[in-house]
Design an enzyme around this catalytic site. Structure first.
Site, PDB file in Angstrom:
ATOM      1  N   ASP A  67       0.681  -1.236   0.018  1.00 49.98           N
ATOM      2  CA  ASP A  67      -0.074   0.018  -0.026  1.00 49.98           C
ATOM      3  C   ASP A  67       0.693   1.424  -0.012  1.00 49.98           C
ATOM      4  OD1 ASP A  67       0.892  -0.389   2.631  1.00 49.98           O
ATOM      5  OD2 ASP A  67      -0.927  -0.763   3.257  1.00 49.98           O
ATOM      6  N   ASN A 136      -7.258  -3.983  15.018  1.00 41.25           N
ATOM      7  CA  ASN A 136      -8.762  -4.231  14.574  1.00 41.25           C
ATOM      8  C   ASN A 136      -8.752  -5.408  13.369  1.00 41.25           C
ATOM      9  OD1 ASN A 136      -7.900  -3.075  12.320  1.00 41.25           O
ATOM     10  ND2 ASN A 136      -9.121  -1.448  12.349  1.00 41.25           N
ATOM     11  N   HIS A 138      -7.268  -5.485  10.639  1.00 46.01           N
ATOM     12  CA  HIS A 138      -7.066  -5.042   9.312  1.00 46.01           C
ATOM     13  C   HIS A 138      -5.408  -5.648   8.735  1.00 46.01           C
ATOM     14  CE1 HIS A 138      -4.708  -1.069  10.617  1.00 46.01           C
ATOM     15  NE2 HIS A 138      -3.840  -2.154  10.073  1.00 46.01           N
ATOM     16  N   GLU A 143      -9.594  -2.225   5.933  1.00 49.93           N
ATOM     17  CA  GLU A 143     -10.121  -2.027   7.273  1.00 49.93           C
ATOM     18  C   GLU A 143     -11.324  -3.092   7.604  1.00 49.93           C
ATOM     19  OE1 GLU A 143      -8.773  -0.257   9.621  1.00 49.93           O
ATOM     20  OE2 GLU A 143      -7.351   1.032   8.711  1.00 49.93           O
TER      21      GLU A 143
HETATM   22  P1  PGA Z   1       2.207  -1.906  12.959  1.00 48.65           P
HETATM   23  O1  PGA Z   1       1.005  -2.021  11.817  1.00 48.65           O
HETATM   24  O2  PGA Z   1       3.301  -2.909  12.266  1.00 48.65           O
HETATM   25  O3  PGA Z   1       2.726  -0.632  12.993  1.00 48.65           O
HETATM   26  O4  PGA Z   1       1.839  -2.478  14.250  1.00 48.65           O
HETATM   27  C1  PGA Z   1       0.605  -3.104  11.461  1.00 48.65           C
HETATM   28  C2  PGA Z   1      -0.733  -2.796  10.274  1.00 48.65           C
HETATM   29  O5  PGA Z   1      -1.264  -1.747  10.716  1.00 48.65           O
HETATM   30  O6  PGA Z   1      -0.817  -3.645   9.646  1.00 48.65           O
END
Ligand code: PGA
Length: 247
Positions: A67, A136, A138, A143
């Site tokens: 992304d 959450n 995602h 999301e």
């Molecule tokens: P993080 O994010 O590695 O900063 O915890 C993971 C994500 O949101 O995919």
């Protein structure tokens, strides 16, 4: 799904790096999907170490990132391109022309998303995709509520994500509101997946993803349907799992 629980973040990264390195040694022109965020930084450090001291060769490896924010040029220090350059690409012998990230400055976003999917296909599909997971559930910018069959597309960031990211920008208004992300379906087409999670704040998301139900409200839960997914976690992120073995 193979769940691999390691003692701590360092051990998690070593295990993941061993797997990535093994795949590169078996197939030097591996098509490797990469992720940003704090989780994979340790994996990238270990891959850099393996490149420097163990001769791990990235010269034929092709990468596709999950992304990118819309509206940030690759030179912006919060763009994912900048993140990848500083945390991995600048330190290994990858060819710049083999690096692919969604273009957040593309004029025609929809056309770009189709092109990105075509590029992945042109290289024979993703061999191995590295994933983090949000608290959450995602994956990438998919999301909760994202279609489990979705492809690369534009997504509006949730208010929570915008707030979470505000600390990296001067003011809330500067945080991008949109991103281009591979879809859940794009990710599922990868031949192998590695999902990484560490820290206790990921324990609920890991449990929901591994033990189900499979639901768009926890996009990562779709990995239960994948033929070859490795979930490599530290013991804090694994603390809510109810079994030791998942087949
Ligand atoms: P993080 O994010 O590695 O900063 O915890 C993971 C994500 O949101 O995919």
């Amino acid at each position: 799904m193979l769940i691999i629980v390691k003692e701590n973040y360092d051990e998690m990264n070593k295990e993941a790096a061993r797997l990535v390195a093994d795949r590169i040694r078996r197939k030097p022109n591996l098509v490797l999907g990469l992720a940003t965020g704090s989780t994979p930084v340790g994996l990238y450090k270990e891959l850099i170490r393996m490149h420097k001291y163990e001769g791990l060769d990235f010269s034929k490896v092709v990468t596709f990132n999950l992304d990118e924010y819309i509206g940030l040029p690759s030179t912006h220090d919060q763009s994912y391109r900048y993140f990848m350059d500083t945390n991995l690409f600048n330190h290994i012998n990858i060819q710049k022309s083999n690096i692919h990230l969604p273009d957040g400055m593309a004029k025609d976003i929809d056309a770009f998303c189709d092109w990105y999917e075509e590029q992945i296909k042109k290289y024979g599909g993703l061999d191995l995709q590295v994933l983090g997971i949000g608290a959450n559930g995602h994956i990438a910018f998919n999301e909760p509520g994202s279609s489990l069959g979705s492809r690369t597309r534009i997504k509006t960031l949730t208010e929570q994500t915008i707030k979470d990211n505000a600390r990296f920008f001067e003011k809330l208004d500067d945080v991008p509101k949109f991103a281009i992300t591979m879809g859940v379906g794009t990710i599922m087409d990868a031949k192998e997946l590695i999902l990484l999670a560490n820290k206790a704040n990921k324990a609920d998301a890991v449990k929901a993803s591994v033990e189900g139900p499979i639901t768009a409200m926890c996009p990562a839960s779709i990995i239960q349907m994948h033929r070859k997914a490795f979930v490599i976690v530290d013991k804090d992120a694994a603390s809510k799992l109810s079994q030791e073995y998942y087949g």
